[in-house]
Design an enzyme around this catalytic site. Structure first.
Site, PDB file in Angstrom:
ATOM      1  N   TYR A 153       0.701  -0.989  -0.182  1.00 40.98           N
ATOM      2  CA  TYR A 153      -0.041   0.026   0.096  1.00 40.98           C
ATOM      3  C   TYR A 153       0.974   1.179  -0.158  1.00 40.98           C
ATOM      4  CZ  TYR A 153      -3.336   3.365   1.770  1.00 40.98           C
ATOM      5  OH  TYR A 153      -4.372   4.589   1.976  1.00 40.98           O
ATOM      6  N   ASP A 248       8.973   2.473  -0.013  1.00 35.56           N
ATOM      7  CA  ASP A 248       8.236   3.278   0.514  1.00 35.56           C
ATOM      8  C   ASP A 248       8.165   2.693   2.112  1.00 35.56           C
ATOM      9  OD1 ASP A 248       5.848   4.270   2.112  1.00 35.56           O
ATOM     10  OD2 ASP A 248       4.368   3.591   0.359  1.00 35.56           O
ATOM     11  N   LYS A 276       4.327   8.323   9.288  1.00 34.54           N
ATOM     12  CA  LYS A 276       4.218   7.704  10.544  1.00 34.54           C
ATOM     13  C   LYS A 276       5.271   8.031  11.729  1.00 34.54           C
ATOM     14  CE  LYS A 276       1.095   4.412   8.576  1.00 34.54           C
ATOM     15  NZ  LYS A 276       0.967   3.835   7.360  1.00 34.54           N
TER      16      LYS A 276
HETATM   17  C1  LIG Z   1       0.541   4.255   6.043  1.00 37.80           C
HETATM   18  C2  LIG Z   1       1.033   4.126   4.659  1.00 37.80           C
HETATM   19  C3  LIG Z   1       0.869   4.967   3.748  1.00 37.80           C
HETATM   20  C4  LIG Z   1       0.026   6.287   3.485  1.00 37.80           C
HETATM   21  O1  LIG Z   1       0.391   7.151   4.615  1.00 37.80           O
HETATM   22  P1  LIG Z   1      -0.812   8.213   5.111  1.00 37.80           P
HETATM   23  O2  LIG Z   1      -0.213   9.041   6.092  1.00 37.80           O
HETATM   24  O3  LIG Z   1      -2.117   7.115   5.740  1.00 37.80           O
HETATM   25  O4  LIG Z   1      -1.286   8.867   3.851  1.00 37.80           O
HETATM   26  C5  LIG Z   1       1.826   4.951   2.730  1.00 37.80           C
HETATM   27  N1  LIG Z   1       2.556   3.549   2.521  1.00 37.80           N
HETATM   28  C6  LIG Z   1       2.635   2.826   3.427  1.00 37.80           C
HETATM   29  C7  LIG Z   1       3.738   1.754   3.582  1.00 37.80           C
HETATM   30  C8  LIG Z   1       1.952   2.816   4.635  1.00 37.80           C
HETATM   31  O5  LIG Z   1       2.138   2.077   5.770  1.00 37.80           O
END
Ligand SMILES: *Cc1c(COP(=O)(O)O)cnc(C)c1O
Length: 436
Positions: A153, A248, A276
């Site tokens: 994601y 990511d 995060k």
């Molecule tokens: C949480 C997450 C996102 C999206 O981040 P948001 O702050 O929720 O928009 C993108 N990539 C990864 C790997 C994530 O865990």
């Protein structure tokens, strides 16, 4: 009959009451879908307050929190040093739309800790960071197509809400209504950890690819590591073909190790996406790369990217204070030890009850599966016995242990979780496994 029952529930259960009320003004009652408990059923817990490893729901019931805002709360809730930094920053102003020293400090800190990053741009969410990283990769390479992997994601930008087409020649199909087929026609979705398929895709499209984007430790299909062989093949093929490798690390960054997942794997991406933990619970994310790549961004280069609240002074204070704490001696050793103890305790408890189970962890991030072998890709993850997972989830929730309300999500341990919290969790799991 059902009416009577639901009336009784709303009269006594503050969570259910709030959920009913929320559903009247917010679609599905939540501001992010997974919070609605749709996968596991039941009533979402509305959080009243949190401290350390715990939160209290609207009924005043205490829970051991293994979500921690989906990763950011690596120190636990309300860490005194972070709280002090945020309070102090708030007194000096919430937002200016002009540069501040703390943004520079946070950028310098990220650069110091992650060697593949020479320059960084701060934004407000992981979605925004991932979306901008793709635009940067496209702008820097002058190419359009890119590869992502099923089960990874990267936020909800249009071009990323995509599932595999049929075969490698046909690119993706949208997974959300409202996303035009045209917008995902350059996104190629491949299976995670599948080297032959990756090689085939590069043989067909290598010279047209702007980038390959991946979670180096995937936390959005529970917990699935990119194998070292797979990640290094991604690295080699990108280099050979002039495509950029994007890690990511919104979830894994500063969560699995101080140097993030790229340090664990020993592989350097071209672009890193962060979020995060770097905000410590405040809306803050970032993307970084070499100077040469980052200088494609406006105002230096032609790739436009901007944000009214980017580098917000309160969020950067929160992030800086958080990053300071995680650099203390033995922080990740201690966090990793507790997380491993949790996973091995759960594994033993499940095995004693004859429930198929396996788990994995790195630093303060973990995952487990109700199957006997760790899955390597999304299709395998989704073969988990989901009715059984849902029973486990509710059994733990009843006993005050809050894990992710979906079997395809990872779990998080914070520095505030004590050995006693872990032991209590394992004891609760023992009871639940015995009833599965
Ligand atoms: C949480 C997450 C996102 C999206 O981040 P948001 O702050 O929720 O928009 C993108 N990539 C990864 C790997 C994530 O865990």
């Amino acid at each position: 009959m059902t009416t009577t029952k639901s009336l009784q529930t709303t009269a006594t259960d503050a969570n259910a009451n709030l959920f009913e009320r929320a559903k009247r003004s917010i679609p599905g009652g939540v501001n992010s879908p997974v919070r609605a408990f749709k996968a596991v059923g039941g009533t979402p817990r509305f959080v009243q307050r949190a401290q350390g490893a715990y939160f209290w729901d609207a009924n005043g019931k205490q829970h051991i929190d293994y979500i921690g805002s989906w990763g950011p709360m690596i120190l636990g809730h309300g860490h005194p040093a972070v709280l002090e930094a945020v309070q102090k920053a708030a007194l000096d102003g919430f937002s200016f739309g002009a540069p501040t020293e703390r943004e520079v400090e946070l950028a310098e800190e990220i650069i110091k800790l992650v060697p593949s990053i020479e320059m960084v741009r701060l934004v407000s969410s992981g979605t925004e960071a991932a979306m901008s990283a793709i635009r940067l990769a496209r702008g820097a390479t002058g190419r359009v197509k890119f590869i992502k992997f099923e089960g990874c994601y990267h936020g909800h930008a249009d071009a990323l809400l995509v599932k595999a087409g049929s075969g490698l020649a046909t690119f993706g199909h949208p997974t959300s209504s409202g996303v035009p087929a045209d917008v995902v026609k350059d996104t190629l979705v491949l299976e995670f950890n599948n080297i032959p398929q990756l090689e085939e895709a590069f043989a067909l499209h290598g010279k047209e690819l702007a980038c390959v984007m991946m979670e180096p430790i995937a936390g959005n299909m529970n917990f699935v590591r990119a194998s070292h062989a797979f990640a290094s093949r991604c690295r080699e093929l990108c280099t050979e073909n002039g495509a950029l490798l994007i890690f990511d690390e919104v979830m894994s960054g500063f969560r699995v190790a101080l140097g993030s997942a790229q340090a664990v794997l020993g592989i350097k991406p071209d672009i890193t996406v962060m979020g995060k933990v770097i905000g410590g619970g405040m809306p803050l994310a970032a993307f970084g790369a070499s100077r040469a790549i980052m200088e494609h961004l406006a105002p230096l280069g032609g790739v436009y990217q901007a944000g009214t609240l980017s580098g917000n002074p309160v969020a950067t204070a929160c992030g800086l204070a958080t990053l300071k704490e995680i650099q203390k001696p033995d922080f990740f050793e201690e966090l990793g030890r507790k997380t491993q103890n949790l996973v091995s305790g759960l594994t033993q408890a499940a095995q004693a009850a004859g429930v198929p189970f396996c788990g994995d962890s790195q630093g303060g991030m973990f995952g487990f599966f109700l199957m006997s072998e760790l899955p390597q890709n999304y299709t395998k993850v989704m073969t988990t016995d989901s009715p059984r997972f849902n029973k486990l989830f509710h059994g733990l929730l009843d006993r005050g242990v809050y894990i992710a309300p979906a079997l395809y999500e990872a779990g998080f341990v914070s520095a505030a979780h004590s050995d006693n919290d872990i032991a209590q969790t394992i004891a609760a799991a023992k009871e639940v496994f015995a009833s599965l």
